[in-house]
Motif scaffolding. Sequence first.
Motif, PDB file in Angstrom:
ATOM      1  N   ILE A  23      32.166   9.351  -5.854  1.00  0.00           N
ATOM      2  CA  ILE A  23      31.585   9.282  -4.514  1.00  0.00           C
ATOM      3  C   ILE A  23      32.636   9.496  -3.430  1.00  0.00           C
ATOM      4  CG2 ILE A  23      31.771   6.781  -4.198  1.00  0.00           C
ATOM      5  CD1 ILE A  23      28.670   8.778  -3.273  1.00  0.00           C
ATOM      6  N   LYS A  24      33.878   9.119  -3.686  1.00  0.00           N
ATOM      7  CA  LYS A  24      34.960   9.245  -2.703  1.00  0.00           C
ATOM      8  C   LYS A  24      35.234  10.708  -2.336  1.00  0.00           C
ATOM      9  CE  LYS A  24      38.180   7.297  -0.244  1.00  0.00           C
ATOM     10  NZ  LYS A  24      37.777   6.747   1.024  1.00  0.00           N
ATOM     11  N   ILE A  25      34.862  11.647  -3.214  1.00  0.00           N
ATOM     12  CA  ILE A  25      35.095  13.065  -2.926  1.00  0.00           C
ATOM     13  C   ILE A  25      34.329  13.508  -1.686  1.00  0.00           C
ATOM     14  CG2 ILE A  25      33.270  14.079  -4.366  1.00  0.00           C
ATOM     15  CD1 ILE A  25      36.862  15.392  -4.055  1.00  0.00           C
ATOM     16  N   VAL A  26      33.211  12.862  -1.395  1.00  0.00           N
ATOM     17  CA  VAL A  26      32.443  13.188  -0.188  1.00  0.00           C
ATOM     18  C   VAL A  26      33.295  12.948   1.051  1.00  0.00           C
ATOM     19  CG1 VAL A  26      30.422  12.580   1.222  1.00  0.00           C
ATOM     20  CG2 VAL A  26      30.209  12.768  -1.272  1.00  0.00           C
ATOM     21  N   ASP A  27      34.010  11.815   1.079  1.00  0.00           N
ATOM     22  CA  ASP A  27      34.891  11.516   2.216  1.00  0.00           C
ATOM     23  C   ASP A  27      35.981  12.576   2.360  1.00  0.00           C
ATOM     24  OD1 ASP A  27      33.508   9.096   2.697  1.00  0.00           O
ATOM     25  OD2 ASP A  27      34.767   8.056   1.236  1.00  0.00           O
ATOM     26  N   VAL A  28      36.513  13.032   1.239  1.00  0.00           N
ATOM     27  CA  VAL A  28      37.570  14.047   1.257  1.00  0.00           C
ATOM     28  C   VAL A  28      37.029  15.350   1.842  1.00  0.00           C
ATOM     29  CG1 VAL A  28      39.093  15.458  -0.185  1.00  0.00           C
ATOM     30  CG2 VAL A  28      38.813  13.015  -0.674  1.00  0.00           C
ATOM     31  N   PHE A  29      35.858  15.776   1.375  1.00  0.00           N
ATOM     32  CA  PHE A  29      35.266  17.010   1.891  1.00  0.00           C
ATOM     33  C   PHE A  29      34.915  16.890   3.369  1.00  0.00           C
ATOM     34  CE2 PHE A  29      34.147  18.214  -2.620  1.00  0.00           C
ATOM     35  CZ  PHE A  29      34.986  19.319  -2.649  1.00  0.00           C
ATOM     36  N   VAL A  30      34.384  15.762   3.786  1.00  0.00           N
ATOM     37  CA  VAL A  30      34.041  15.564   5.195  1.00  0.00           C
ATOM     38  C   VAL A  30      35.302  15.647   6.049  1.00  0.00           C
ATOM     39  CG1 VAL A  30      33.199  13.886   6.895  1.00  0.00           C
ATOM     40  CG2 VAL A  30      31.882  14.321   4.817  1.00  0.00           C
ATOM     41  N   CYS A  31      36.390  15.063   5.597  1.00  0.00           N
ATOM     42  CA  CYS A  31      37.661  15.131   6.315  1.00  0.00           C
ATOM     43  C   CYS A  31      38.107  16.586   6.473  1.00  0.00           C
ATOM     44  CB  CYS A  31      38.717  14.310   5.584  1.00  0.00           C
ATOM     45  SG  CYS A  31      40.328  14.317   6.393  1.00  0.00           S
ATOM     46  N   LYS A  32      38.008  17.367   5.407  1.00  0.00           N
ATOM     47  CA  LYS A  32      38.398  18.784   5.454  1.00  0.00           C
ATOM     48  C   LYS A  32      37.499  19.575   6.399  1.00  0.00           C
ATOM     49  CE  LYS A  32      40.498  19.028   0.904  1.00  0.00           C
ATOM     50  NZ  LYS A  32      40.512  19.709  -0.398  1.00  0.00           N
ATOM     51  N   ILE A  33      36.198  19.298   6.343  1.00  0.00           N
ATOM     52  CA  ILE A  33      35.250  19.996   7.222  1.00  0.00           C
ATOM     53  C   ILE A  33      35.547  19.659   8.675  1.00  0.00           C
ATOM     54  CG2 ILE A  33      32.825  20.228   7.904  1.00  0.00           C
ATOM     55  CD1 ILE A  33      32.143  19.502   4.927  1.00  0.00           C
ATOM     56  N   ARG A  34      35.795  18.388   8.964  1.00  0.00           N
ATOM     57  CA  ARG A  34      36.100  17.974  10.342  1.00  0.00           C
ATOM     58  C   ARG A  34      37.284  18.748  10.898  1.00  0.00           C
ATOM     59  NH1 ARG A  34      35.322  11.511   9.472  1.00  0.00           N
ATOM     60  NH2 ARG A  34      33.212  11.372  10.323  1.00  0.00           N
ATOM     61  N   LYS A  35      38.330  18.913  10.109  1.00  0.00           N
ATOM     62  CA  LYS A  35      39.507  19.654  10.559  1.00  0.00           C
ATOM     63  C   LYS A  35      39.159  21.108  10.832  1.00  0.00           C
ATOM     64  CE  LYS A  35      42.951  16.772   8.286  1.00  0.00           C
ATOM     65  NZ  LYS A  35      43.961  16.697   7.223  1.00  0.00           N
ATOM     66  N   LYS A  36      38.345  21.696   9.975  1.00  0.00           N
ATOM     67  CA  LYS A  36      38.005  23.105  10.114  1.00  0.00           C
ATOM     68  C   LYS A  36      37.076  23.375  11.297  1.00  0.00           C
ATOM     69  CE  LYS A  36      38.716  24.497   5.318  1.00  0.00           C
ATOM     70  NZ  LYS A  36      38.097  25.149   4.140  1.00  0.00           N
ATOM     71  N   ILE A  37      36.159  22.456  11.583  1.00  0.00           N
ATOM     72  CA  ILE A  37      35.189  22.703  12.665  1.00  0.00           C
ATOM     73  C   ILE A  37      35.644  22.147  14.011  1.00  0.00           C
ATOM     74  CG2 ILE A  37      33.240  22.877  11.068  1.00  0.00           C
ATOM     75  CD1 ILE A  37      32.347  20.071  12.060  1.00  0.00           C
ATOM     76  N   ALA A  38      36.832  21.561  14.053  1.00  0.00           N
ATOM     77  CA  ALA A  38      37.363  21.054  15.325  1.00  0.00           C
ATOM     78  C   ALA A  38      37.406  22.200  16.325  1.00  0.00           C
ATOM     79  CB  ALA A  38      38.755  20.458  15.117  1.00  0.00           C
ATOM     80  N   GLY A  39      36.883  21.983  17.500  1.00  0.00           N
ATOM     81  CA  GLY A  39      36.868  23.011  18.537  1.00  0.00           C
ATOM     82  C   GLY A  39      35.658  23.917  18.505  1.00  0.00           C
ATOM     83  N   LEU A  40      34.749  23.695  17.563  1.00  0.00           N
ATOM     84  CA  LEU A  40      33.548  24.529  17.484  1.00  0.00           C
ATOM     85  C   LEU A  40      32.361  23.924  18.226  1.00  0.00           C
ATOM     86  CD1 LEU A  40      33.544  25.854  13.801  1.00  0.00           C
ATOM     87  CD2 LEU A  40      34.542  26.870  15.840  1.00  0.00           C
ATOM     88  N   GLY A  41      32.531  22.748  18.802  1.00  0.00           N
ATOM     89  CA  GLY A  41      31.446  22.155  19.577  1.00  0.00           C
ATOM     90  C   GLY A  41      30.498  21.278  18.789  1.00  0.00           C
ATOM     91  N   VAL A  42      30.768  21.092  17.508  1.00  0.00           N
ATOM     92  CA  VAL A  42      29.983  20.177  16.688  1.00  0.00           C
ATOM     93  C   VAL A  42      30.947  19.230  15.987  1.00  0.00           C
ATOM     94  CG1 VAL A  42      28.034  21.725  16.278  1.00  0.00           C
ATOM     95  CG2 VAL A  42      29.958  21.758  14.714  1.00  0.00           C
ATOM     96  N   SER A  43      30.450  18.099  15.554  1.00  0.00           N
ATOM     97  CA  SER A  43      31.301  17.156  14.831  1.00  0.00           C
ATOM     98  C   SER A  43      30.469  16.388  13.812  1.00  0.00           C
ATOM     99  CB  SER A  43      31.985  16.197  15.800  1.00  0.00           C
ATOM    100  OG  SER A  43      31.031  15.415  16.472  1.00  0.00           O
ATOM    101  N   ILE A  44      31.164  15.755  12.902  1.00  0.00           N
ATOM    102  CA  ILE A  44      30.509  14.908  11.902  1.00  0.00           C
ATOM    103  C   ILE A  44      30.833  13.468  12.253  1.00  0.00           C
ATOM    104  CG2 ILE A  44      30.370  14.273   9.466  1.00  0.00           C
ATOM    105  CD1 ILE A  44      31.161  17.171   8.806  1.00  0.00           C
ATOM    106  N   GLU A  45      29.787  12.692  12.440  1.00  0.00           N
ATOM    107  CA  GLU A  45      29.931  11.286  12.797  1.00  0.00           C
ATOM    108  C   GLU A  45      29.761  10.417  11.558  1.00  0.00           C
ATOM    109  OE1 GLU A  45      28.090   8.281  16.131  1.00  0.00           O
ATOM    110  OE2 GLU A  45      26.717   9.662  15.164  1.00  0.00           O
ATOM    111  N   THR A  46      30.624   9.438  11.419  1.00  0.00           N
ATOM    112  CA  THR A  46      30.505   8.461  10.335  1.00  0.00           C
ATOM    113  C   THR A  46      29.597   7.338  10.794  1.00  0.00           C
ATOM    114  OG1 THR A  46      32.757   8.930   9.581  1.00  0.00           O
ATOM    115  CG2 THR A  46      31.769   6.850   8.848  1.00  0.00           C
ATOM    116  N   ILE A  47      28.616   7.020   9.992  1.00  0.00           N
ATOM    117  CA  ILE A  47      27.722   5.885  10.250  1.00  0.00           C
ATOM    118  C   ILE A  47      28.083   4.829   9.214  1.00  0.00           C
ATOM    119  CG2 ILE A  47      25.340   5.099  10.443  1.00  0.00           C
ATOM    120  CD1 ILE A  47      26.173   7.296  12.488  1.00  0.00           C
TER     121      ILE A  47
END
Length: 114
Positions: A74-98
């Motif tokens: 399950i921890k791999i999801v956090d790793v992928f989300v972290c990578k996605i956040r870095k890649k989409i920074a500056g694109l006007g969208v973000s991933i929020e942790t709930i």
Amino acid sequence: MSACPCPTCGQVLPPQTFAIDWEAGIVIAAGRFAQLTRSELAIFETLYQAKGQVKSKEHLLNAIASHVDDAPEIKIVDVFVCKIRKKIAGLGVSIETIWGGGYRLLPRKQEQAA
């Protein structure tokens, strides 16, 4: 921030454009783009299609299960989300942790208003 050329056609990306090339795994927004791996794209697509609703880590894990060789933790999801956040920074969208719930995709302007 200046616009950059489209990775597929080479034309300058207008700043107001928002598009996703699901085949190529490219998110285009704010005159920029991000290239996502298959697993990253599966998570991004799941969050994008949820239209702001929270998706649990388990739900996101199921989305990538067919893209990884071994049974993922399950921890791999956090790793992928972290990578996605870095890649989409500056694109006007973000991933929020709930906390205790999972993740959701939202426009950056909503993130700042919270």
